[in-house]
Design a protein around this motif. Structure first.
Motif, PDB file in Angstrom:
ATOM      1  N   ASP A  16     -51.815 -17.328  12.048  1.00  0.00           N
ATOM      2  CA  ASP A  16     -51.920 -16.506  13.239  1.00  0.00           C
ATOM      3  C   ASP A  16     -50.559 -15.868  13.525  1.00  0.00           C
ATOM      4  O   ASP A  16     -49.631 -15.960  12.731  1.00  0.00           O
ATOM      5  CB  ASP A  16     -52.461 -17.310  14.423  1.00  0.00           C
ATOM      6  CG  ASP A  16     -51.746 -18.624  14.641  1.00  0.00           C
ATOM      7  OD1 ASP A  16     -50.848 -18.935  13.864  1.00  0.00           O
ATOM      8  OD2 ASP A  16     -52.096 -19.336  15.593  1.00  0.00           O
ATOM      9  N   TRP A  17     -50.436 -15.231  14.654  1.00  0.00           N
ATOM     10  CA  TRP A  17     -49.254 -14.420  14.940  1.00  0.00           C
ATOM     11  C   TRP A  17     -47.983 -15.256  15.052  1.00  0.00           C
ATOM     12  O   TRP A  17     -46.889 -14.762  14.780  1.00  0.00           O
ATOM     13  CB  TRP A  17     -49.469 -13.607  16.208  1.00  0.00           C
ATOM     14  CG  TRP A  17     -49.668 -14.456  17.427  1.00  0.00           C
ATOM     15  CD1 TRP A  17     -50.836 -14.979  17.888  1.00  0.00           C
ATOM     16  CD2 TRP A  17     -48.653 -14.921  18.299  1.00  0.00           C
ATOM     17  NE1 TRP A  17     -50.621 -15.734  18.998  1.00  0.00           N
ATOM     18  CE2 TRP A  17     -49.282 -15.712  19.297  1.00  0.00           C
ATOM     19  CE3 TRP A  17     -47.277 -14.737  18.374  1.00  0.00           C
ATOM     20  CZ2 TRP A  17     -48.579 -16.323  20.319  1.00  0.00           C
ATOM     21  CZ3 TRP A  17     -46.580 -15.342  19.402  1.00  0.00           C
ATOM     22  CH2 TRP A  17     -47.227 -16.121  20.357  1.00  0.00           C
ATOM     23  N   ILE A  18     -48.082 -16.504  15.425  1.00  0.00           N
ATOM     24  CA  ILE A  18     -46.874 -17.319  15.592  1.00  0.00           C
ATOM     25  C   ILE A  18     -46.182 -17.573  14.247  1.00  0.00           C
ATOM     26  O   ILE A  18     -44.963 -17.674  14.173  1.00  0.00           O
ATOM     27  CB  ILE A  18     -47.212 -18.634  16.336  1.00  0.00           C
ATOM     28  CG1 ILE A  18     -45.966 -19.255  16.938  1.00  0.00           C
ATOM     29  CG2 ILE A  18     -47.900 -19.616  15.442  1.00  0.00           C
ATOM     30  CD1 ILE A  18     -45.534 -18.618  18.199  1.00  0.00           C
ATOM     31  N   ILE A  19     -46.954 -17.614  13.176  1.00  0.00           N
ATOM     32  CA  ILE A  19     -46.369 -17.776  11.845  1.00  0.00           C
ATOM     33  C   ILE A  19     -45.577 -16.525  11.459  1.00  0.00           C
ATOM     34  O   ILE A  19     -44.532 -16.615  10.817  1.00  0.00           O
ATOM     35  CB  ILE A  19     -47.463 -18.090  10.807  1.00  0.00           C
ATOM     36  CG1 ILE A  19     -48.188 -19.380  11.173  1.00  0.00           C
ATOM     37  CG2 ILE A  19     -46.890 -18.183   9.406  1.00  0.00           C
ATOM     38  CD1 ILE A  19     -47.318 -20.609  11.220  1.00  0.00           C
ATOM     39  N   ALA A  20     -46.053 -15.369  11.881  1.00  0.00           N
ATOM     40  CA  ALA A  20     -45.313 -14.135  11.608  1.00  0.00           C
ATOM     41  C   ALA A  20     -43.952 -14.163  12.305  1.00  0.00           C
ATOM     42  O   ALA A  20     -42.946 -13.716  11.741  1.00  0.00           O
ATOM     43  CB  ALA A  20     -46.119 -12.928  12.063  1.00  0.00           C
ATOM     44  N   ILE A  21     -43.895 -14.713  13.506  1.00  0.00           N
ATOM     45  CA  ILE A  21     -42.621 -14.836  14.216  1.00  0.00           C
ATOM     46  C   ILE A  21     -41.697 -15.800  13.477  1.00  0.00           C
ATOM     47  O   ILE A  21     -40.511 -15.527  13.304  1.00  0.00           O
ATOM     48  CB  ILE A  21     -42.854 -15.281  15.672  1.00  0.00           C
ATOM     49  CG1 ILE A  21     -43.557 -14.179  16.438  1.00  0.00           C
ATOM     50  CG2 ILE A  21     -41.541 -15.656  16.341  1.00  0.00           C
ATOM     51  CD1 ILE A  21     -43.974 -14.559  17.829  1.00  0.00           C
ATOM     52  N   TYR A  22     -42.244 -16.921  13.027  1.00  0.00           N
ATOM     53  CA  TYR A  22     -41.442 -17.886  12.269  1.00  0.00           C
ATOM     54  C   TYR A  22     -40.878 -17.241  10.998  1.00  0.00           C
ATOM     55  O   TYR A  22     -39.705 -17.399  10.678  1.00  0.00           O
ATOM     56  CB  TYR A  22     -42.290 -19.108  11.915  1.00  0.00           C
ATOM     57  CG  TYR A  22     -41.702 -19.930  10.817  1.00  0.00           C
ATOM     58  CD1 TYR A  22     -42.218 -19.883   9.529  1.00  0.00           C
ATOM     59  CD2 TYR A  22     -40.593 -20.732  11.042  1.00  0.00           C
ATOM     60  CE1 TYR A  22     -41.655 -20.623   8.508  1.00  0.00           C
ATOM     61  CE2 TYR A  22     -40.020 -21.471  10.024  1.00  0.00           C
ATOM     62  CZ  TYR A  22     -40.555 -21.411   8.763  1.00  0.00           C
ATOM     63  OH  TYR A  22     -39.987 -22.124   7.753  1.00  0.00           O
ATOM     64  N   LEU A  23     -41.705 -16.532  10.272  1.00  0.00           N
ATOM     65  CA  LEU A  23     -41.242 -15.894   9.039  1.00  0.00           C
ATOM     66  C   LEU A  23     -40.200 -14.811   9.327  1.00  0.00           C
ATOM     67  O   LEU A  23     -39.245 -14.637   8.567  1.00  0.00           O
ATOM     68  CB  LEU A  23     -42.426 -15.319   8.265  1.00  0.00           C
ATOM     69  CG  LEU A  23     -43.363 -16.355   7.655  1.00  0.00           C
ATOM     70  CD1 LEU A  23     -44.589 -15.676   7.062  1.00  0.00           C
ATOM     71  CD2 LEU A  23     -42.647 -17.188   6.617  1.00  0.00           C
ATOM     72  N   PHE A  24     -40.373 -14.087  10.422  1.00  0.00           N
ATOM     73  CA  PHE A  24     -39.378 -13.085  10.814  1.00  0.00           C
ATOM     74  C   PHE A  24     -38.037 -13.745  11.106  1.00  0.00           C
ATOM     75  O   PHE A  24     -36.979 -13.273  10.660  1.00  0.00           O
ATOM     76  CB  PHE A  24     -39.855 -12.300  12.032  1.00  0.00           C
ATOM     77  CG  PHE A  24     -38.794 -11.415  12.603  1.00  0.00           C
ATOM     78  CD1 PHE A  24     -38.475 -10.219  12.003  1.00  0.00           C
ATOM     79  CD2 PHE A  24     -38.097 -11.799  13.742  1.00  0.00           C
ATOM     80  CE1 PHE A  24     -37.479  -9.413  12.519  1.00  0.00           C
ATOM     81  CE2 PHE A  24     -37.104 -11.001  14.265  1.00  0.00           C
ATOM     82  CZ  PHE A  24     -36.787  -9.801  13.655  1.00  0.00           C
ATOM     83  N   LEU A  25     -38.055 -14.839  11.859  1.00  0.00           N
ATOM     84  CA  LEU A  25     -36.815 -15.533  12.191  1.00  0.00           C
ATOM     85  C   LEU A  25     -36.137 -16.094  10.941  1.00  0.00           C
ATOM     86  O   LEU A  25     -34.904 -16.038  10.813  1.00  0.00           O
ATOM     87  CB  LEU A  25     -37.092 -16.656  13.195  1.00  0.00           C
ATOM     88  CG  LEU A  25     -37.420 -16.202  14.611  1.00  0.00           C
ATOM     89  CD1 LEU A  25     -37.903 -17.377  15.447  1.00  0.00           C
ATOM     90  CD2 LEU A  25     -36.224 -15.529  15.249  1.00  0.00           C
ATOM     91  N   ALA A  26     -36.918 -16.615  10.016  1.00  0.00           N
ATOM     92  CA  ALA A  26     -36.345 -17.130   8.769  1.00  0.00           C
ATOM     93  C   ALA A  26     -35.707 -15.995   7.965  1.00  0.00           C
ATOM     94  O   ALA A  26     -34.597 -16.147   7.418  1.00  0.00           O
ATOM     95  CB  ALA A  26     -37.414 -17.828   7.945  1.00  0.00           C
ATOM     96  N   GLY A  27     -36.372 -14.872   7.880  1.00  0.00           N
ATOM     97  CA  GLY A  27     -35.814 -13.719   7.173  1.00  0.00           C
ATOM     98  C   GLY A  27     -34.575 -13.164   7.851  1.00  0.00           C
ATOM     99  O   GLY A  27     -33.615 -12.770   7.182  1.00  0.00           O
ATOM    100  N   MET A  28     -34.591 -13.130   9.183  1.00  0.00           N
ATOM    101  CA  MET A  28     -33.426 -12.665   9.928  1.00  0.00           C
ATOM    102  C   MET A  28     -32.230 -13.579   9.668  1.00  0.00           C
ATOM    103  O   MET A  28     -31.112 -13.110   9.472  1.00  0.00           O
ATOM    104  CB  MET A  28     -33.750 -12.635  11.421  1.00  0.00           C
ATOM    105  CG  MET A  28     -32.600 -12.221  12.289  1.00  0.00           C
ATOM    106  SD  MET A  28     -32.936 -12.460  14.033  1.00  0.00           S
ATOM    107  CE  MET A  28     -32.989 -14.244  14.118  1.00  0.00           C
TER     108      MET A  28
END
Length: 85
Positions: A16-28
């Motif tokens: 769901d959308w919360i995983i997208a936030i986690y992946l964004f933070l990891a990439g950042m």
């Protein structure tokens, strides 16, 4: 719904959308660490510890990973028992 909207909404979707936030933070975090390493080796002259960009990167990289991992842990079904499995 348009084709674009239905491409990401189907029954077998497990993220769901919360995983997208986690992946964004990891990439950042990874990106800021790589940029800091490049700047330290190739661009910044003198003491890198006095550079504002390096200070920002030194805070940004661990902050993104810590927040992302907290989001990931609390997103689990039993967040206080994640270490048992």
């Amino acid at each position: 719904m348009s084709t674009w909207e239905t491409a990401f909404h189907f029954d077998s979707l497990v993220w769901d959308w919360i995983i997208a936030i986690y992946l964004f933070l990891a990439g950042m975090s990874a990106g800021s660490a790589l940029i800091a390493i490049y700047l330290k080796r190739k661009v910044i002259e003198g003491d890198p510890a006095q550079n504002g960009i390096m200070k920002a990167m030194a805070w940004l990289a661990p902050f993104g990973i810590i927040v992302g991992l907290l989001i990931l842990v609390f997103h689990l079904t039993k967040p206080l028992e994640f270490w048992k499995s």
